[in-house]
Scaffold this motif. Structure first.
Motif, mmCIF file in Angstrom:
data_model
loop_
_atom_site.group_PDB
_atom_site.id
_atom_site.type_symbol
_atom_site.label_atom_id
_atom_site.label_comp_id
_atom_site.label_asym_id
_atom_site.label_seq_id
_atom_site.Cartn_x
_atom_site.Cartn_y
_atom_site.Cartn_z
ATOM 1 N N UNK A 1 10.668 4.865 -7.374
ATOM 2 C CA UNK A 1 9.231 4.777 -7.151
ATOM 3 C C UNK A 1 8.847 3.321 -6.877
ATOM 4 N N UNK B 1 0.822 -1.213 0.000
ATOM 5 C CA UNK B 1 0.000 0.000 0.000
ATOM 6 C C UNK B 1 0.852 1.258 0.000
ATOM 7 N N UNK B 2 1.930 1.237 -0.802
ATOM 8 C CA UNK B 2 2.724 2.456 -0.985
ATOM 9 C C UNK B 2 2.024 3.319 -2.024
ATOM 10 N N UNK B 3 2.231 4.629 -1.955
ATOM 11 C CA UNK B 3 1.609 5.515 -2.935
ATOM 12 C C UNK B 3 2.499 5.557 -4.182
ATOM 13 N N UNK B 4 1.963 5.115 -5.332
ATOM 14 C CA UNK B 4 2.822 4.947 -6.517
ATOM 15 C C UNK B 4 3.393 6.257 -7.047
ATOM 16 N N UNK B 5 2.797 7.405 -6.669
ATOM 17 C CA UNK B 5 3.282 8.679 -7.202
ATOM 18 C C UNK B 5 4.333 9.310 -6.296
ATOM 19 N N UNK B 6 4.675 8.650 -5.217
ATOM 20 C CA UNK B 6 5.706 9.171 -4.325
ATOM 21 C C UNK B 6 6.918 8.260 -4.341
ATOM 22 N N UNK C 1 6.875 1.174 -8.080
ATOM 23 C CA UNK C 1 6.770 0.235 -9.203
ATOM 24 C C UNK C 1 8.136 -0.225 -9.691
#
Lengths: 272, 257
Positions: free
Chosen positions: B131, B85-90, B133
């Motif tokens: 990031x 649940x990491x934020x992909x845009x950070x 991903x």
């Protein structure tokens, strides 16, 4: 490719040179366009009252560029102001609905009723209500883009990663923090999907607004109706071509913007 | 942390299922406790109740003498969910810094850790500016654990954090967590499906039974610390593993009768 892999003939694959790849992606559509253009010319030369020849369309644009430019600006103005307001309002209403479900319950039925009513039918009534100025045209253009923006943004705001939301909850994040750091960036793929639908619709909306709420008789849509009524086919088709160009430019700009804002949502752009 | 007599049930009246029935448990400061049991025993539900993500029908939870709501307000709970649940845009660094940035009023009077330092000790020093991903599943999960440690919560709640990883990766991440925890002893409640994982990491293993969800047995893991991979091969580890598996089997057979 690593040495170990290139040494193995089974694994080796010829990769196309950049030039070859460019030709490969541009050539097929170019051929299609050429074929259509040739067919067009054949029909136009044999049936001058059905289609104008391509050179007469081009000549029309070249002989009076200022007229086309002025009308295109009017249509652009409708798109920028009308569709801009529709997009903004659609998004903001989606935010309000996702934060306060009571708003959705109260307003959604009305919106659905408005959306199933044909815009073409509303437009003349808007002219009666708001006069022959630009306002009815802004409203028609805005109405057309409003709904796809609302529905997509709302879906995006709801599609929040539940596990990430759990983390935010245990941190006692405020509503604003959750919106700013999680929901807003997270809904962007859906917002852009909505924009992708809304952008071509904005051109349709502007043209339809000019057809139905003619009023000032300006803009590419008006140019189409007026010239068609006069059987001035080169002007009709030149205007149609410019409307088409407008749509292509809008969609291309959107694709560029998407790449800048949404780079993180396309895994293959980042590369693993 | 103290859990007393938690009861919770789901569903409409006639088909109501009791998920947790009188569950009581105390976790001491700096203690690592694992929850293990068959599916449907309510271990994840118990974790949700302790995290304040779900309300119990009865009973109470207190963290350092405060209610769960008060503990959340003070950012006393660190959650590691099943998926990273990491934020992909950070970037990884920005993801791990997030708990410090959020609810800043609760930062007063605690020893926040330097996100860069914590990432380095989790072996993610070179991945800070990447990031999510761009990272493997195991590295993402490690970043999620670093995110829970960074703001120095009173208790860490981990819901099967390694369940999505393959076995080899899983063992590597498990040992990474063990190393880090042994030098930063925090209270941890750790939900798992894996018996060796529970033994390797825990001070105590809480064995839960299903239908209704309840605590069947609490097993002390009195293996010496610091522990490392060598422990897997010891007789003491194998004996305990046999014992836990046996207890687990009994619980599952009882449920099928």
């Amino acid at each position: 490719m690593s040495d170990a892999m290139t040494a193995n003939p089974v694994q080796t694959r010829k990769t196309a040179s950049p030039v070859a790849r460019l030709v490969g992606s541009w050539l097929p559509p170019a051929v299609t366009f050429v074929i259509v253009a040739v067919l067009w010319q054949v029909v136009a030369l044999n049936n001058p009252y059905v289609l104008p020849t391509l050179e007469s369309v081009g000549n029309s644009m070249a002989s009076d560029p200022h007229m086309y430019w002025a009308n295109m600006l009017v249509t652009c103005q409708e798109i920028v102001i009308g569709a801009g307001a529709g997009i903004l309002f659609g998004f903001l209403l989606a935010v309000a609905m996702s934060e306060l479900p009571i708003i959705e319950k109260a307003v959604m039925p009305l919106i659905v009723v408005i959306m199933v009513t044909p815009v073409v039918a509303i437009a003349p009534a808007l002219v009666v209500a708001f006069g022959f100025g630009m306002l009815p045209k802004y409203i028609v253009t805005g109405l057309v883009v409003f709904f796809p923006m609302l529905v997509n943004s709302l879906a995006g705001l709801r599609d929040v990663d539940q596990k990430a939301l759990d983390v935010f909850k245990t941190l006692h994040a405020s509503r604003w923090e959750t919106f700013r750091d999680l929901r807003l960036p997270g809904c962007m793929p859906f917002v852009f999907a909505g924009l992708r639908i809304a952008m071509p619709l904005a051109v349709v909306g502007a043209a339809v607004a000019e057809f139905v709420a003619a009023g000032q008789q300006a803009g590419l849509g008006s140019l189409v109706t007026i010239s068609a009524a006069q059987a001035n086919l080169p002007v009709t088709w030149a205007s149609i071509a410019l409307l088409c160009l407008l749509g292509v430019v809008l969609v291309s700009l959107l694709a560029l913007l998407r790449k800048r804002v949404l780079w993180w949502s396309d895994a293959d752009v980042i590369g693993r | 942390m103290q859990v007393s007599n938690i009861t919770k049930s789901f569903g409409p009246d006639e088909a109501r299922v009791t998920v947790l029935n009188g569950v009581s448990l105390t976790i001491r400061k700096g203690e690592f406790v694992s929850l293990i049991g068959p599916s449907g025993c309510g271990k994840s539900t118990l974790l949700k109740v302790v995290a304040g993500l779900s309300d119990a029908d009865g009973g109470s939870v207190s963290i350092n003498g405060k209610s769960v709501a008060e503990a959340a307000r003070r950012k006393a709970i660190g959650l590691v969910p099943q998926s990273p649940a990491l934020l992909p845009w950070r970037t990884i660094l920005d993801n791990v810094s997030l708990p410090i940035k959020i609810n800043p009023a609760a930062n007063a009077g605690r020893t926040l850790r330097d996100p860069k330092e914590i990432l380095t000790s989790f072996g993610l020093g070179k991945a800070m500016d990447r990031y999510p991903a761009q990272l493997s599943g195991g590295m993402q999960q490690r970043a999620a654990i670093a995110r829970a440690f960074v703001f120095d919560p009173d208790i860490l709640l981990m819901d099967e954090p390694f369940s999505a990883l393959d076995e080899m990766n899983r063992d590597q991440q498990r040992m990474g967590l063990l190393d880090f925890w042994q030098s930063n002893q925090k209270s941890v409640l750790f939900v798992t499906h894996s018996v060796p994982e529970a033994i390797m990491l825990s001070d105590r293993i809480v064995l839960m039974a299903a239908h209704p969800g309840r605590i069947a047995e609490i097993i002390d893991v009195d293996l010496p610390r610091p522990r490392n991979e060598a422990l897997y091969a010891t007789d003491a580890f194998r004996d305990l593993e046999g014992y836990v598996r046996n207890a687990l089997r009994k619980v599952m057979e009882a449920a099928h009768v």
